[in-house]
Design a protein around this motif. Structure first.
Motif, PDB file in Angstrom:
ATOM      1  N   SER A 313       1.289  -4.451 -14.544  1.00 37.07           N
ATOM      2  CA  SER A 313       2.586  -4.588 -15.213  1.00 37.07           C
ATOM      3  C   SER A 313       2.693  -5.918 -15.943  1.00 37.07           C
ATOM      4  N   GLY A 314       3.529  -5.928 -16.994  1.00 35.49           N
ATOM      5  CA  GLY A 314       3.798  -7.149 -17.742  1.00 35.49           C
ATOM      6  C   GLY A 314       5.287  -7.413 -17.815  1.00 35.49           C
ATOM      7  N   TYR A 315       5.642  -8.651 -17.941  1.00 36.74           N
ATOM      8  CA  TYR A 315       7.049  -9.052 -18.019  1.00 36.74           C
ATOM      9  C   TYR A 315       7.668  -8.498 -19.298  1.00 36.74           C
ATOM     10  N   ASN A 316       8.756  -7.765 -19.141  1.00 33.61           N
ATOM     11  CA  ASN A 316       9.412  -7.101 -20.267  1.00 33.61           C
ATOM     12  C   ASN A 316       8.454  -6.165 -20.998  1.00 33.61           C
ATOM     13  N   ASN A 317       7.544  -5.566 -20.254  1.00 34.13           N
ATOM     14  CA  ASN A 317       6.541  -4.684 -20.837  1.00 34.13           C
ATOM     15  C   ASN A 317       6.397  -3.452 -19.962  1.00 34.13           C
ATOM     16  N   ARG A 318       5.375  -2.659 -20.190  1.00 32.07           N
ATOM     17  CA  ARG A 318       5.189  -1.443 -19.405  1.00 32.07           C
ATOM     18  C   ARG A 318       4.961  -1.768 -17.935  1.00 32.07           C
ATOM     19  N   GLN A 319       5.465  -0.879 -17.095  1.00 35.79           N
ATOM     20  CA  GLN A 319       5.384  -1.074 -15.649  1.00 35.79           C
ATOM     21  C   GLN A 319       4.449  -0.035 -15.040  1.00 35.79           C
ATOM     22  N   PHE A 320       3.615  -0.473 -14.105  1.00 37.43           N
ATOM     23  CA  PHE A 320       2.670   0.402 -13.424  1.00 37.43           C
ATOM     24  C   PHE A 320       2.811   0.227 -11.918  1.00 37.43           C
ATOM     25  N   ASP A 321       2.661   1.325 -11.206  1.00 36.68           N
ATOM     26  CA  ASP A 321       2.683   1.227  -9.746  1.00 36.68           C
ATOM     27  C   ASP A 321       1.638   2.136  -9.135  1.00 36.68           C
ATOM     28  N   ILE A 322       1.336   1.904  -7.878  1.00 38.80           N
ATOM     29  CA  ILE A 322       0.371   2.725  -7.139  1.00 38.80           C
ATOM     30  C   ILE A 322       1.085   3.403  -5.984  1.00 38.80           C
ATOM     31  N   GLY A 323       0.708   4.636  -5.721  1.00 37.09           N
ATOM     32  CA  GLY A 323       1.226   5.333  -4.555  1.00 37.09           C
ATOM     33  C   GLY A 323       0.374   5.034  -3.345  1.00 37.09           C
ATOM     34  N   VAL A 324       1.008   4.719  -2.232  1.00 37.28           N
ATOM     35  CA  VAL A 324       0.294   4.465  -0.976  1.00 37.28           C
ATOM     36  C   VAL A 324       0.991   5.229   0.139  1.00 37.28           C
ATOM     37  N   MET A 325       0.221   5.990   0.902  1.00 38.21           N
ATOM     38  CA  MET A 325       0.768   6.671   2.076  1.00 38.21           C
ATOM     39  C   MET A 325      -0.206   6.527   3.242  1.00 38.21           C
ATOM     40  N   VAL A 326       0.335   6.182   4.405  1.00 36.37           N
ATOM     41  CA  VAL A 326      -0.424   6.108   5.655  1.00 36.37           C
ATOM     42  C   VAL A 326       0.275   7.018   6.643  1.00 36.37           C
ATOM     43  N   TRP A 327      -0.460   7.958   7.254  1.00 37.74           N
ATOM     44  CA  TRP A 327       0.188   8.835   8.224  1.00 37.74           C
ATOM     45  C   TRP A 327      -0.796   9.318   9.291  1.00 37.74           C
ATOM     46  N   LYS A 328      -0.221   9.680  10.413  1.00 43.96           N
ATOM     47  CA  LYS A 328      -1.008  10.101  11.575  1.00 43.96           C
ATOM     48  C   LYS A 328      -1.229  11.604  11.529  1.00 43.96           C
ATOM     49  N   ASP A 329      -2.484  12.002  11.534  1.00 40.36           N
ATOM     50  CA  ASP A 329      -2.851  13.416  11.520  1.00 40.36           C
ATOM     51  C   ASP A 329      -2.435  14.056  12.849  1.00 40.36           C
ATOM     52  N   PRO A 330      -1.540  15.027  12.817  1.00 38.03           N
ATOM     53  CA  PRO A 330      -1.071  15.641  14.069  1.00 38.03           C
ATOM     54  C   PRO A 330      -2.183  16.312  14.877  1.00 38.03           C
ATOM     55  N   LYS A 331      -3.237  16.770  14.206  1.00 31.67           N
ATOM     56  CA  LYS A 331      -4.307  17.512  14.886  1.00 31.67           C
ATOM     57  C   LYS A 331      -5.250  16.599  15.665  1.00 31.67           C
ATOM     58  N   HIS A 332      -5.754  15.539  15.040  1.00 29.65           N
ATOM     59  CA  HIS A 332      -6.744  14.654  15.670  1.00 29.65           C
ATOM     60  C   HIS A 332      -6.171  13.301  16.078  1.00 29.65           C
ATOM     61  N   GLY A 333      -5.028  12.934  15.537  1.00 30.74           N
ATOM     62  CA  GLY A 333      -4.380  11.676  15.903  1.00 30.74           C
ATOM     63  C   GLY A 333      -4.863  10.461  15.156  1.00 30.74           C
TER      64      GLY A 333
END
Length: 453
Positions: A313-333
């Motif tokens: 991202s740049g100041y007063n310019n285009r904005q970029f972001d990243i998706g982040v997800m952390v989660w516990k697998d119900p099957k194996h933990g």
């Protein structure tokens, strides 16, 4: 490169987004006797020998003491050279341990070398409890998971070369001798400074965070705005991440962390890089960044953990972001990590942890910097964009669409949120909710300024 992306969205009004010396002395004395006549020599031996002998002894003692003094720097240099050789030997051994054989190497525009390592030879499988195991199949995504945003496809900088790692391999940023030499010690390389956060404050580390606690949490998700904050001291860093936390803030602290960071000491430059971290003993002896120890198992051949993110991202310019997800697998933990638009990166096996083997007791989102005060005043290291929260979209950094995952694998909006800035005159935070971004916040700041001396 399809699949792992940096999002960018717009909205008109709402924010979317010395031994020779002694010998010569002796020779000189002998020569002075040989050049005299026999008569003179005899006279000298009879009349002056009692005087010369004590003088000679004094001279010999003097020369010996000078030789001893002169030899001390040589001895010190020898010891120093030996220590340096020993250090280089240990560095080579450590590099051999963590840099695995590759089937292909890709040169990144920023100078990084990305090694394509066979999946079963990655550092995780050095762990005695993982030797011989196979990669797990992808887990079920949490209920309520959607990925329908309009995105501008982006990449990590190394992928700009046009090269990719073959199927059956994982891309790993190669660690160099220079990386290790920058570290305070080989043992501490790849580990965070030993600083346990207690209620989000600790000497040298400053935060601006939103958090939830008081329940059982099985994961978290957010989109994180990416910037290139200035880090003014080589041993400082600036990061923006999700924390999944269990245990107390004593020596039993368990965390899983993921986001982006700028760390000159760790990486040798000032690029924002996608990173992970884990610990099960409050950053003491367990865990590490990225794949710098055995633990995290990578399953993806398109993401290099620790590689630079682009664009930013740049100041007063285009904005970029990243998706982040952390989660516990119900099957194996196990705890899984997703990056960008739906790409599974890999997982932390449940057995690595004590408290997190079950669930988390706190989830945090936000920024962290190190303030070393190396010049005797507050650091100028920036958090986020380097601008305060009140500047808003396009100027201040943000997190958006904050969610947590419950015991039944449901993605839920945050409730009963708390926000905290350790030093709000240096870095601050402002949280809110709307129909577009859900729960979101702006955060960050410049560090040292007239109100933050």
């Amino acid at each position: 490169m399809k699949g792992y992306s940096v999002s960018w969205t717009k909205h008109k009004n709402e924010p979317f987004f010395a031994a020779h010396h002694t010998t010569r002395q002796h020779k000189c004395i002998q020569t002075s006797y040989q050049n005299h006549s026999p008569k003179l020599a005899a006279f000298t031996s009879k009349t002056t020998l009692p005087i010369i002998l004590p003088a000679f002894v004094v001279l010999l003692l003097f020369v010996t003491s000078v030789t001893s003094v002169l030899s001390q720097p040589i001895a010190n240099q020898t010891l120093k050279a030996g220590a340096e050789l020993n250090k280089l030997t240990r560095i080579r051994a450590h590099l051999k341990k963590i840099n695995k054989p590759s089937v292909k190497t890709i040169k990144s525009p920023d100078g990084d070398l990305i090694d394509c390592v066979l999946s079963h030879q990655q550092p995780a499988f050095d762990h005695p409890q993982l030797k011989g195991q196979k990669l797990l199949d992808p887990p079920e995504r949490p209920k309520g998971y959607t990925n329908e945003e309009t995105v501008v496809e982006s990449f990590q900088l190394w992928a700009d070369s046009g090269e990719t790692c073959p199927e059956g391999t994982v891309p790993i940023r190669r660690t160099t001798k220079e990386d290790l030499l920058r570290a305070s010690s080989i043992f501490r390389f790849g580990r965070k400074p030993r600083s346990v956060r207690r209620d989000s404050s600790s000497t040298g580390h400053e935060h601006a965070v939103v958090f939830v606690n008081g329940d059982q949490y099985y994961g978290a998700k957010a989109s994180i705005n990416v910037w290139t904050p200035v880090v003014t001291d080589p041993n400082e860093f600036s990061l923006s991440q999700i924390w999944v936390i269990a245990g107390s803030f004593g020596n039993d602290l368990n965390t899983i962390e993921a986001g982006w960071q700028v760390s000159p000491e760790l990486y040798g430059d000032n690029y924002p890089r996608f990173f992970t971290y884990w610990t099960t003993d409050a950053y003491q002896a367990t865990g590490c960044y990225n794949l710098l120890c055995s633990g995290f198992i990578q399953t993806n051949n398109k993401i290099a953990i620790g590689a630079a993110i682009s664009p930013r991202s740049g100041y007063n310019n285009r904005q970029f972001d990243i998706g982040v997800m952390v989660w516990k697998d119900p099957k194996h933990g196990h705890w899984w990590l997703e990056f960008g638009s739906g790409l599974l990166v890999g997982y932390w096996p449940a057995f690595l942890f004590s408290h997190l083997r079950n669930h988390a007791g706190m989830i945090q989102f936000g920024g962290e910097i190190v303030n070393s005060r190396s010049r005797g005043y507050h650091t100028g290291t920036q958090m986020g964009s380097g601008h305060f929260a009140e500047e808003g979209f396009g100027k201040a950094a943000y997190f958006r669409n904050l969610q947590v995952i419950d015991w039944d694998n449901n993605l839920l909006p945050l409730s009963n949120i708390h926000q905290l800035a350790d030093h709000s005159n240096c870095y601050d935070i402002m949280a809110a909710t709307n129909n577009v971004w859900g729960t979101y916040f702006y955060y960050g700041g410049p560090g040292r300024n007239i109100r933050c001396p």
